[in-house]
Design an enzyme around this catalytic site. Structure first.
Site, short mmCIF file in Angstrom:
data_model
loop_
_atom_site.label_atom_id
_atom_site.label_comp_id
_atom_site.label_asym_id
_atom_site.label_seq_id
_atom_site.Cartn_x
_atom_site.Cartn_y
_atom_site.Cartn_z
N ALA A 63 0.86 -1.17 0.00
CA ALA A 63 0.00 0.00 0.00
C ALA A 63 0.90 1.23 0.00
CB ALA A 63 -0.89 -0.02 1.23
N GLY A 108 0.69 -4.97 1.07
CA GLY A 108 -0.51 -5.09 0.25
C GLY A 108 -0.30 -5.86 -1.04
N GLU A 111 -0.54 -9.40 -0.06
CA GLU A 111 -1.97 -9.61 0.24
C GLU A 111 -2.80 -9.70 -1.04
OE1 GLU A 111 -1.73 -6.23 2.92
OE2 GLU A 111 -2.46 -7.47 4.56
N GLU A 131 4.76 -4.86 7.60
CA GLU A 131 3.98 -3.80 8.27
C GLU A 131 4.44 -3.48 9.68
OE1 GLU A 131 2.71 -6.17 6.36
OE2 GLU A 131 1.13 -5.32 5.08
N1 CO8 Z 1 4.47 3.12 -1.10
C1 CO8 Z 1 4.79 4.25 -1.77
N2 CO8 Z 1 5.87 4.37 -2.59
C2 CO8 Z 1 6.61 3.26 -2.75
C3 CO8 Z 1 6.35 2.06 -2.09
C4 CO8 Z 1 5.20 2.00 -1.24
N3 CO8 Z 1 4.82 0.89 -0.59
N4 CO8 Z 1 7.29 1.16 -2.43
C5 CO8 Z 1 8.14 1.80 -3.28
N5 CO8 Z 1 7.73 3.06 -3.48
C6 CO8 Z 1 8.36 4.09 -4.31
C7 CO8 Z 1 9.59 4.68 -3.65
O1 CO8 Z 1 9.23 5.68 -2.72
C8 CO8 Z 1 10.35 5.22 -4.84
O2 CO8 Z 1 9.77 6.43 -5.22
P1 CO8 Z 1 10.72 7.70 -5.60
O3 CO8 Z 1 11.46 7.24 -6.83
O4 CO8 Z 1 9.73 8.78 -5.86
O5 CO8 Z 1 11.60 7.91 -4.44
C9 CO8 Z 1 10.04 4.21 -5.93
O6 CO8 Z 1 8.87 3.50 -5.50
C10 CO8 Z 1 11.16 3.20 -6.12
O7 CO8 Z 1 11.42 2.62 -4.88
P2 CO8 Z 1 12.89 2.52 -4.23
O8 CO8 Z 1 13.76 3.63 -4.74
O9 CO8 Z 1 12.73 2.39 -2.76
O10 CO8 Z 1 13.38 1.14 -4.89
P3 CO8 Z 1 14.43 0.13 -4.27
O11 CO8 Z 1 14.73 -0.86 -5.35
O12 CO8 Z 1 15.58 0.84 -3.66
O13 CO8 Z 1 13.66 -0.62 -3.08
C11 CO8 Z 1 11.80 -1.75 -2.06
C12 CO8 Z 1 12.55 -1.42 -3.37
C13 CO8 Z 1 12.68 -2.63 -1.17
C14 CO8 Z 1 10.52 -2.50 -2.44
C15 CO8 Z 1 11.47 -0.44 -1.33
O14 CO8 Z 1 10.86 0.46 -2.24
C16 CO8 Z 1 10.54 -0.62 -0.19
O15 CO8 Z 1 10.96 -1.07 0.87
N6 CO8 Z 1 9.24 -0.25 -0.36
C17 CO8 Z 1 8.27 -0.35 0.68
C18 CO8 Z 1 7.82 -1.76 0.86
C19 CO8 Z 1 6.83 -1.89 1.99
O16 CO8 Z 1 7.14 -1.64 3.14
N7 CO8 Z 1 5.58 -2.28 1.67
C20 CO8 Z 1 4.54 -2.45 2.62
C21 CO8 Z 1 3.77 -1.21 2.79
S1 CO8 Z 1 2.60 -1.32 4.08
C22 CO8 Z 1 1.32 -2.15 3.39
O17 CO8 Z 1 1.33 -2.56 2.28
C23 CO8 Z 1 0.13 -2.31 4.27
C24 CO8 Z 1 -1.05 -2.90 3.53
C25 CO8 Z 1 -2.28 -2.77 4.34
C26 CO8 Z 1 -2.67 -1.35 4.51
C27 CO8 Z 1 -3.85 -1.19 5.39
C28 CO8 Z 1 -4.04 0.28 5.75
C29 CO8 Z 1 -4.99 0.54 6.79
#
Ligand code: CO8
Length: 264
Positions: A63, A108, A111, A131
């Protein structure tokens, strides 16, 4: 539809989450488009749906963390419900859904893949429920579906540790059914979808319903669900033709071997 592409080839549909600049992260706009596209799937014409992510790096990286960062308690609940409602729609879609996980399937994204009937992955795929490292619980069904798929102990380990796992480990614990080189993943997904699509659609749909509904009730009620759906098949053209074809083949091996099921 900018964030979700949808393409139908013959009787197989491919839905692609298309926000590669954010690794296909799910914000409200993506979820709303996903909801709308899923609601529009013509389940009489389409016999199998494949869900994948745009680009070579990510299925769905979760998400959208930026959007979630300022949510209130009620906003969090509402966002969770928005995701849950869409994913439940996917899970209960009458036709089979295959997740072709082509990279990150985090939060997400993991999921979303678990709301599909079958998961296959690229060798580059990474799964996880990170999360608790962000101060939240999995909120799009992860606390419920992961335990149902990989068992309670493994689900608790993955969720409590927030440790990501690679494709080979996902295969070992039963989170995915198969792993392929990235450049072969979609062809393999389409091959599996074609294999499903050539079978009697009414029967395939009844199997999905029997398995899904049966898992929600005790074994006696579950078997009654199966009996009812089994009985329903005997009102279909496909059952009559499918069985007649088998009997014709026994009489004369040169007779038609492939049944053109009609979804009737
Ligand atoms: N949300 C928003 N932006 C994201 C996300 C995300 N989950 N994942 C990646 N991005 C964006 C980055 O911010 C980046 O944007 P920008 O170029 O503008 O800086 C772009 O995508 C590329 O990402 P990275 O530069 O970070 O790429 P890397 O190859 O270095 O890393 C990763 C890849 C390891 C996947 C890293 O991006 C990461 O850790 N992302 C987050 C992963 C994560 O924690 N996901 C879980 C999120 S929580 C969730 O999903 C909860 C679901 C239920 C929600 C219920 C709500 C009530």
């Amino acid at each position: 539809m900018g964030f979700v592409n949808y393409e139908v080839k013959d009787n197989i549909a491919v839905l692609t989450i298309n926000r590669p600049e954010a690794l296909n992260a799910l914000n409200s706009a993506v979820l709303e488009e996903l909801d709308s596209v899923i609601s529009g799937v013509d389940t009489n014409a389409v016999r199998c749906l494949i869900i994948t992510g745009a680009g070579e790096k990510s299925f769905v990286a979760g998400a959208d963390i930026g959007e979630m960062s300022n949510l209130t308690k009620s906003g969090g609940e509402a966002f969770g419900k928005k995701g849950n409602d869409v994913f439940r729609k996917i899970e209960t879609l009458p036709i089979p859904v295959i997740a072709a996980v082509n990279g990150f399937a985090l939060g997400g994204g993991c999921e979303l893949s678990m709301s599909c009937d079958i998961r296959i992955a690229s060798e580059t795929a990474v799964f996880g429920q990170p999360e608790v490292g962000l101060g939240i619980t999995p909120g799009f069904g992860g606390t419920q579906r992961l335990a149902r798929i990989v068992g309670v102990g493994m689900a608790k380990q993955m969720i409590y540790t927030a440790r990501n796992i690679k494709a080979d480990e996902a295969l070992r614990i039963g989170l995915v059914n198969a792993v392929y080189p990235l450049d072969q993943l979609m062809a393999e997904a389409e091959k599996m979808a074609s294999g499903i699509a050539k079978n009697a659609p009414i029967a395939v749909r009844a199997c999905k319903k029997a398995i899904n509904d049966g898992l929600q009730v005790d074994i006696d009620k579950a078997l009654t669900i199966e009996e009812k759906l089994f009985g329903d098949c005997f009102e279909s053209y496909d059952q009559k033709e499918g069985m007649a074809n088998f009997l014709r083949k026994k009489d004369d091996p040169n007779k038609v071997k492939v049944v053109a099921f009609k979804n009737e």
